[in-house]
Design a protein around this motif. Sequence first.
Motif: not given
Length: 757
Positions: A725-727, A729-730
Amino acid sequence: MLSKALLRLGGGAARHPWRVIAAWLIAATLAVLAAIAFGGRPADSMTAPGLDSQRAAELIERAGTGQEGMTAQVVVTPLDGGATFFDHGSSARTALARLQAEVERLPHVLGTSDPAGALDAGGDTAVRGGLVSADGRIAVVRVQYPDQSRLSAKDLDGLVDLGDRLRPELPLRIEMGGNLFYAFSESNGGASELIGILAAAAILFLAFGSLVAAALPIGMAVFGLTIGVATMTVLAGVTDVPTFAPVLGSMVGLGVGIDYALFVLARHREYLAHGLDPREAAGRAVATAGRPVVFAGGVVVVSILGLAVANVPFMTVGGFAVSIVVLTMVVASVTLLPAFLGAAGPRLARTGRIGRALQTRKPGRLPRRRTAVAGAAPATGWRRWIGHVSRHPVLYAIGAAGLLLTATLPVLGLRVGLPDDGSLPQSRTERRAYELVAAGFGPGTNGPLVIAADPVGDTGVLDRLVGAVAADPGIASVAPTHIDRGTGIATLVVFPTTSPQDKATADTIARLRTDVLPTAIGHGPARAHVGGATASLSDVGQRTSQRLPVLVAAVLAMSFLLLMLVFRSILVPLKAVLLNLLSIGASYGIMVAVFQWGWGGALIGLEATVPIVSFIPMFLFAILFGLSMDYEVFLLSRVREEYLRTGDNRTAIVEGVSSTARIITSAALIMVAVFLSFAVAEDPSIKMFGLGLATAIFIDATVVRMVLVPATMTLLGRANWWLPRWLDRMLPRGPVGTGGTGADAESTAETSSSTAG
């Protein structure tokens, strides 16, 4: 958005077809006229900054001995089998003297050796000077020209024409060779281009069952090739464009041009089958199928331009020249082709029985979310095969991977170099001259080394150098040292015991540099470098081998990032990168088996085993990775679409792969036919390009796409589409490119159809 821009571009071209076709005709005419007025002929310059051979060339140029320039050799033997050049007053010796005098009078010739004069001074003198063989049957007139920048193909033509004129008049067999031929002989790819076009036309007719449909991609490719090659010719008037660039540009240009046109044309016919107006259908086809064309073409261009990392000027220029042709084909696919489609009108909707195989869906309302790929609905046979593979994924993954790894194994024995004239066909005078010299003076005489030394006040260093070099086991003989009085720089021509392409010759060069010369010079200020054409080619081969990992890493990283942006996944792009590496490695292995080991070489007219041309692995990797991205995006976007629609991984794989199988197979078959047509060319370098490209594309479209991709994606299951998920969003969002088959592209084309009308 790209889809909207392509929709407007393709729709406008289809609405005003004759204006666009006229514009391309004018552009082609201007390009050809510019090539005639300002163009030059390709020429090879195998040099690169920082190499030891380049430093030797710089020293020789400072000395002004002329040995930094181009050379040629005229090799003769009496037609009378019993005559020798040792016979005083013989017609053979008189003819030899006349030949040498006429060669010396040619424009730009700085000087020649004089075997007849040496014979008059004594037979031993001629033999010791390497001008006449020990049996008196073979003589060599060595011709010295200035450096390549002051010469042109006219100088080669003048030498060849002189030989053609004198052969009927003199009692001599006259053959010619030397690096003047290497620099200015053009690779003849005309016959291969024609064979490739005819093969592609036959495949297109079988695919579409229509002469009109088959003719349009060919016509577009011919237009693009004309402009691309003409532009390359203009570039040759400004800088040295390598001789392989026009042939490689034709090969890749024909392949990608017809391939891209196939995607757009197939989608256009699908829209026609649904009852759309031909001009609107052309606009929508460019908006959807044109996206992978732009995407794939851009990747090919960027990959080829990445050859600049080698820091070898001729490779950088060659890559730039080939990328011009590819870029021209991309522009033609989204402008000229829709103009052809608009001009053809509804005639493209009519098809024969064979052509209906690509259009199995009944006309009706276009679905918004689920679309066929380029006019090919899932075929029962392909669905059965992919379903079978997905039911036995471990077996097929291990079997296919094992097959490709086995094909890759010969790469462990890969030896780079440059085939010498001994690998050319017997029909070439360079090959016959090479064999005469090897028979009369030894194989190393065909590839002399030039040692340039600057004593810098050390008066005894030259004697030590001559003695040390002559004592080396890899050196057959050493010519007299030439010392420039003004600079004190000495040039020493030495002849190895082995042929230019022999690995032992490269070992001799390395030994001279690392052991013999440093030992002879000691710790004094003097310096010496090994140059000459053979050393230069060896150095370029080593540099490209050293820089290949840098190019591979850069292209892999770029491909991974692009696929991750497109599919929002970690494992899908990782799998794609690894499988592409596997298919390219297998093609390298097959090249080694054919060209170095001679397996099946006779099938492509290879008369002798040769090393792999030093720059070809790097060129092939750049081109093939760009081409494979096309199929990758085309197939995976369809699988991704099915997965988003159904949520079932196995169903998505079966439906997605089977629905793209026909179009990928047809496109790959066209490329393979085009590339294989170049594998029968005379030049071993062109054979390598043709066979390497054809093999890799065949493996990629069959073993990889139809076996390994469904097998590995089945094994990975839902993890195929995992992204932290963090990737997520990036990463930037937006339709970077989905092969023109995804819902986004289709929706864009439909909702924007009003702008096309």
